[in-house]
Design a protein around this motif. Structure first.
Motif, PDB file in Angstrom:
ATOM      1  N   LEU A 135       0.818  -1.213   0.000  1.00 43.94           N
ATOM      2  CA  LEU A 135       0.000   0.000   0.000  1.00 43.94           C
ATOM      3  C   LEU A 135       0.848   1.258   0.000  1.00 43.94           C
ATOM      4  O   LEU A 135       0.508   2.243  -0.660  1.00 43.94           O
ATOM      5  N   LEU A 136       1.950   1.262   0.744  1.00 40.34           N
ATOM      6  CA  LEU A 136       2.823   2.435   0.743  1.00 40.34           C
ATOM      7  C   LEU A 136       3.418   2.656  -0.651  1.00 40.34           C
ATOM      8  O   LEU A 136       3.536   3.802  -1.109  1.00 40.34           O
ATOM      9  N   ALA A 137       3.781   1.561  -1.322  1.00 34.30           N
ATOM     10  CA  ALA A 137       4.290   1.686  -2.692  1.00 34.30           C
ATOM     11  C   ALA A 137       3.211   2.228  -3.624  1.00 34.30           C
ATOM     12  O   ALA A 137       3.488   3.060  -4.508  1.00 34.30           O
ATOM     13  N   SER A 138       1.975   1.787  -3.430  1.00 35.51           N
ATOM     14  CA  SER A 138       0.878   2.285  -4.276  1.00 35.51           C
ATOM     15  C   SER A 138       0.614   3.768  -4.024  1.00 35.51           C
ATOM     16  O   SER A 138       0.197   4.496  -4.930  1.00 35.51           O
ATOM     17  N   GLY A 139       0.867   4.220  -2.788  1.00 40.46           N
ATOM     18  CA  GLY A 139       0.730   5.649  -2.507  1.00 40.46           C
ATOM     19  C   GLY A 139       1.741   6.474  -3.286  1.00 40.46           C
ATOM     20  O   GLY A 139       1.442   7.585  -3.744  1.00 40.46           O
ATOM     21  N   VAL A 140       2.947   5.915  -3.461  1.00 39.50           N
ATOM     22  CA  VAL A 140       3.974   6.595  -4.258  1.00 39.50           C
ATOM     23  C   VAL A 140       3.562   6.645  -5.730  1.00 39.50           C
ATOM     24  O   VAL A 140       3.666   7.688  -6.393  1.00 39.50           O
ATOM     25  N   THR A 141       3.065   5.530  -6.250  1.00 41.02           N
ATOM     26  CA  THR A 141       2.719   5.484  -7.677  1.00 41.02           C
ATOM     27  C   THR A 141       1.513   6.360  -7.997  1.00 41.02           C
ATOM     28  O   THR A 141       1.456   6.974  -9.067  1.00 41.02           O
ATOM     29  N   VAL A 142       0.532   6.451  -7.090  1.00 42.00           N
ATOM     30  CA  VAL A 142      -0.622   7.302  -7.375  1.00 42.00           C
ATOM     31  C   VAL A 142      -0.219   8.779  -7.320  1.00 42.00           C
ATOM     32  O   VAL A 142      -0.759   9.615  -8.069  1.00 42.00           O
ATOM     33  N   THR A 143       0.740   9.123  -6.457  1.00 43.02           N
ATOM     34  CA  THR A 143       1.270  10.493  -6.447  1.00 43.02           C
ATOM     35  C   THR A 143       2.014  10.786  -7.744  1.00 43.02           C
ATOM     36  O   THR A 143       1.919  11.890  -8.303  1.00 43.02           O
ATOM     37  N   TRP A 144       2.746   9.797  -8.222  1.00 46.20           N
ATOM     38  CA  TRP A 144       3.427   9.925  -9.522  1.00 46.20           C
ATOM     39  C   TRP A 144       2.403  10.190 -10.634  1.00 46.20           C
ATOM     40  O   TRP A 144       2.622  11.070 -11.490  1.00 46.20           O
ATOM     41  N   ALA A 145       1.286   9.453 -10.612  1.00 47.26           N
ATOM     42  CA  ALA A 145       0.255   9.640 -11.629  1.00 47.26           C
ATOM     43  C   ALA A 145      -0.319  11.052 -11.572  1.00 47.26           C
ATOM     44  O   ALA A 145      -0.495  11.712 -12.606  1.00 47.26           O
ATOM     45  N   HIS A 146      -0.592  11.532 -10.359  1.00 56.37           N
ATOM     46  CA  HIS A 146      -1.173  12.860 -10.197  1.00 56.37           C
ATOM     47  C   HIS A 146      -0.230  13.939 -10.726  1.00 56.37           C
ATOM     48  O   HIS A 146      -0.636  14.827 -11.490  1.00 56.37           O
ATOM     49  N   HIS A 147       1.027  13.859 -10.339  1.00 49.62           N
ATOM     50  CA  HIS A 147       1.992  14.874 -10.776  1.00 49.62           C
ATOM     51  C   HIS A 147       2.286  14.765 -12.274  1.00 49.62           C
ATOM     52  O   HIS A 147       2.584  15.782 -12.923  1.00 49.62           O
TER      53      HIS A 147
END
Length: 259
Positions: A135-147
């Motif tokens: 889940l922590l890794a998915s939080g990083v990837t969703v932030t990547w998607a947003h930016h």
């Protein structure tokens, strides 16, 4: 005469059909629990799914193609999402309250100890710790998607959303396997009740968030988002971060401290 900037929603049948589907699902689930079959529950699920698809289609048309989602409307949507997440915080707060109410002062019925007598809790440093990393890794990837969307980089946004949705599905797979391996059930004292209700509702939120992200992935691939108009994906990122934070509290309080 200037047109006012707010979108006045047109007449829609979807609130009515959604209510009918929710009623059918509630009655059908109760009937299923009492041994009367699952037909009504299945009908309710079908009506709700069809309503969701049609309603989402209309909202996507209003925002992406008809230009109804002005800056004023987007501001209202943001506040609506903030208040929705706040209500979800209170929802999970009730589960944590129930857990700590029983665990901080175990009654004689529980053996005056926590976990209660006869309960063998899960090892927090096996699958739960792996799920935390996922889940922590998915939080990083969703932030990547947003930016990536903010910067107008649609290719990276698609890659990041695929990774996030995949990690969400992997989390669900791991949690399902964990449930199959538990030595206790939801009916095993207040420990089983609070454990499965809290983690189960979190798992449901992961499924909802994964669906949210998948829809955003499809919309990104269909060029529905731009660098200045992508609140759908931004709301999905907010929701996913909320899911991450709730899991961290679940891991620390229920899996680690509670064991």
């Amino acid at each position: 005469m200037l047109r006012q900037p707010f979108h006045l929603v047109e007449l829609s049948p979807w609130p009515l059909t959604g209510s009918i589907g929710a009623f059918a699902l509630t009655v059908g689930t109760a009937s299923w629990f009492h041994g009367y079959g699952t037909k009504c529950a299945i009908l309710g699920v079908i009506i709700i799914l069809l309503t969701m698809i049609q309603w989402w289609r209309d909202i996507i048309r209003e925002g992406a193609f008809m230009g109804h989602h002005t800056s004023y409307v987007a501001k209202g949507l943001r506040w609506g999402m903030i208040l929705f997440i706040a209500s979800e915080v209170m929802f999970f707060f009730a589960f944590f309250w129930a857990f700590f109410h029983s665990s901080l002062a175990p009654t004689p019925e529980l053996g005056c100890c926590w976990p209660p007598t006869g309960i063998q809790p899960l090892n927090p440093f096996s699958v739960p710790l792996l799920n935390t990393a996922v889940l922590l890794a998915s939080g990083v990837t969703v932030t990547w998607a947003h930016h990536s969307l903010i910067e107008g980089n649609r290719t990276d946004a698609v890659k990041a959303l695929i990774l996030t949705a995949t990690l969400g599905a992997y989390f669900t797979f791991l949690q399902a396997g964990e449930y199959l391996e538990t030595s206790f059930a939801i009916s095993d004292s207040v420990y089983g009740s609070t454990f499965f209700v809290a983690t189960g509702f979190h798992g449901l939120h992961v499924l909802i968030g994964s669906s949210f992200l998948f829809i955003c992935l499809m919309r990104t691939m269909s060029h529905h988002f731009s660098d200045g108009h992508h609140f759908g994906c931004e709301a999905a990122a907010w929701y996913w971060h909320f899911v991450d934070v709730v899991w961290i509290f679940l891991f620390i309080c229920i899996y680690w401290w509670g064991s």
